[in-house]
Motif scaffolding. Structure first.
Motif, mmCIF file in Angstrom:
data_model
loop_
_atom_site.group_PDB
_atom_site.id
_atom_site.type_symbol
_atom_site.label_atom_id
_atom_site.label_comp_id
_atom_site.label_asym_id
_atom_site.label_seq_id
_atom_site.Cartn_x
_atom_site.Cartn_y
_atom_site.Cartn_z
ATOM 1 N N HIS A 58 0.835 -1.205 0.000
ATOM 2 C CA HIS A 58 0.000 0.000 0.000
ATOM 3 C C HIS A 58 0.872 1.257 0.000
ATOM 4 O O HIS A 58 0.623 2.207 -0.755
ATOM 5 N N GLU A 59 1.891 1.286 0.849
ATOM 6 C CA GLU A 59 2.802 2.437 0.904
ATOM 7 C C GLU A 59 3.538 2.628 -0.427
ATOM 8 O O GLU A 59 3.736 3.760 -0.872
ATOM 9 N N LEU A 60 3.943 1.531 -1.058
ATOM 10 C CA LEU A 60 4.602 1.630 -2.362
ATOM 11 C C LEU A 60 3.657 2.250 -3.386
ATOM 12 O O LEU A 60 4.044 3.150 -4.131
ATOM 13 N N LEU A 61 2.413 1.813 -3.399
ATOM 14 C CA LEU A 61 1.445 2.367 -4.346
ATOM 15 C C LEU A 61 1.184 3.843 -4.072
ATOM 16 O O LEU A 61 1.062 4.643 -5.012
ATOM 17 N N LEU A 62 1.124 4.226 -2.811
ATOM 18 C CA LEU A 62 0.986 5.650 -2.486
ATOM 19 C C LEU A 62 2.194 6.436 -2.982
ATOM 20 O O LEU A 62 2.049 7.529 -3.541
ATOM 21 N N ASN A 86 1.896 7.128 -6.442
ATOM 22 C CA ASN A 86 0.676 7.895 -6.717
ATOM 23 C C ASN A 86 -0.353 7.062 -7.489
ATOM 24 O O ASN A 86 -0.977 7.537 -8.433
ATOM 25 N N ILE A 87 -0.503 5.813 -7.086
ATOM 26 C CA ILE A 87 -1.440 4.890 -7.736
ATOM 27 C C ILE A 87 -2.562 4.577 -6.755
ATOM 28 O O ILE A 87 -2.320 4.190 -5.615
ATOM 29 N N THR A 88 -3.801 4.749 -7.222
ATOM 30 C CA THR A 88 -4.956 4.500 -6.360
ATOM 31 C C THR A 88 -5.794 3.309 -6.812
ATOM 32 O O THR A 88 -6.583 2.787 -6.041
ATOM 33 N N LYS A 89 -5.650 2.889 -8.075
ATOM 34 C CA LYS A 89 -6.387 1.733 -8.594
ATOM 35 C C LYS A 89 -5.391 0.816 -9.282
ATOM 36 O O LYS A 89 -4.545 1.279 -10.052
ATOM 37 N N ILE A 90 -5.519 -0.492 -9.027
ATOM 38 C CA ILE A 90 -4.606 -1.461 -9.625
ATOM 39 C C ILE A 90 -5.348 -2.733 -10.008
ATOM 40 O O ILE A 90 -6.451 -2.992 -9.524
ATOM 41 N N VAL A 91 -4.708 -3.492 -10.864
ATOM 42 C CA VAL A 91 -5.042 -4.901 -11.034
ATOM 43 C C VAL A 91 -3.971 -5.627 -10.237
ATOM 44 O O VAL A 91 -2.776 -5.365 -10.409
ATOM 45 N N TYR A 92 -4.378 -6.516 -9.360
ATOM 46 C CA TYR A 92 -3.456 -7.204 -8.463
ATOM 47 C C TYR A 92 -3.376 -8.666 -8.859
ATOM 48 O O TYR A 92 -4.393 -9.347 -8.955
#
Length: 91
Positions: free
Chosen positions: A68-72, A75-81
């Motif tokens: 989550h911290e990496l995505l923040l 600056n990414i709020t939506k992903i395919v995981y």
């Protein structure tokens, strides 16, 4: 702690998370095709694997928080995981 990650391509972000005893290189075969299809591909080495430093008392929840911290940070709020084994539990 240092968490190693790679981000390649542009487009909708897809994050690939490896399983226990592996590192992000497990996805190397898949990344070029996903990037070529128009996606941003993000891979990381979970704490204590590959080039990432270990964290004390690592748990599924802590690893989820790290992602989550990496995505923040990116600056990414939506992903395919996409997760394999332990990577799936983390997701």
């Amino acid at each position: 702690k240092k968490i190693a990650y790679q981000s390649e391509g542009k487009g909708a972000p897809v994050i690939f998370v490896h399983g226990f005893g592996m590192d992000s290189s497990v996805w190397d075969e898949f990344k070029p095709e996903i990037v070529k299809a128009g996606y941003q591909v993000i891979t990381l080495d979970l704490p204590g694997f590959g080039k990432s430093e270990a964290v004390e008392n690592a748990s599924i929840e802590i690893m989820s928080d790290i992602i989550h911290e990496l995505l923040l940070h990116l600056n990414i709020t939506k992903i395919v995981y996409i997760g394999h084994s332990m990577g799936g539990y983390i997701g």
